[in-house]
Design an enzyme around this catalytic site. Structure first.
Site, short mmCIF file in Angstrom:
data_model
loop_
_atom_site.label_atom_id
_atom_site.label_comp_id
_atom_site.label_asym_id
_atom_site.label_seq_id
_atom_site.Cartn_x
_atom_site.Cartn_y
_atom_site.Cartn_z
N CYS A 1 -32.36 -87.05 24.10
CA CYS A 1 -33.16 -87.71 25.48
C CYS A 1 -33.22 -86.66 26.35
O CYS A 1 -33.36 -85.46 26.12
CB CYS A 1 -32.04 -88.92 25.83
SG CYS A 1 -30.45 -88.26 26.16
N GLY A 2 -33.10 -87.09 27.57
CA GLY A 2 -33.39 -86.39 28.73
C GLY A 2 -32.11 -85.44 29.25
O GLY A 2 -32.04 -84.15 29.50
#
Length: 125
Positions: A72-73
Site C-alpha cells: 500500500c502507501g
C-alpha cells in the site's frame, strides 16, 4: 525478510529491495491494496490492483508457483489486509514494509504520471 507466527500462520514482511528482486525474478505476485486513484497516479510496474475496500482473501491466487506480496502507501493497509487473509484461512502471506513510500525512498522504478501531459511515464530506478 522478517516473519511472524500468528496462530499457526505466517506473516512475512519484505523490504522494498527484496520485493524488487523477487518481482524481477518473477517469483511473486505483487498486489497493491491502495485506491484506484492512487494506483492510477503512480504504481509499481507489474503490480495488480485489489483495493482494500473490495479486498477478498478468497479471490487471491494460489501460492504454489508464486508467493503473494501485498503493498500500500505506507505498509499499514497492506499489513491489515495480510492479517485479514490469514484470518480467512490463507496460511502464509507477505506484505512490503513501508509501502510505496519506502519503494520510492529506495529509488526503485515505478510508473508515475507526467504532469504536463497526464500520460504515464517510468520514473526512478
Amino acid at each position: 525478510m522478517k516473519s511472524e507466527e500468528i496462530q499457526g500462520t505466517t506473516l512475512e514482511t519484505w523490504t522494498p529491495e527484496e520485493v524488487k528482486a523477487a518481482l524481477d525474478a518473477h517469483e511473486i505476485v505483487l498486489i497493491d491494496v491502495r485506491t484506484p486513484q492512487e494506483f492510477m497516479f503512480e504504481h509499481i510496474e507489474g503490480a495488480l490492483l485489489s483495493p482494500m475496500a473490495f479486498f477478498d482473501p478468497k479471490a487471491l491466487p494460489g501460492q504454489n508457483d508464486k508467493r503473494i506480496v501485498l503493498h500500500c502507501g505506507s505498509g499499514v493497509r497492506s499489513e491489515k489486509m495480510a492479517k485479514t487473509a490469514l484470518a480467512a484461512g490463507v496460511d502464509r502471506i507477505a506484505h512490503m514494509e513501508g509501502g510505496f513510500g519506502a519503494w520510492k525512498q529506495a529509488r526503485l522504478p515505478y510508473i508515475g504520471t507526467d504532469m504536463a501531459s497526464g500520460a504515464p511515464k517510468r520514473t526512478g530506478g
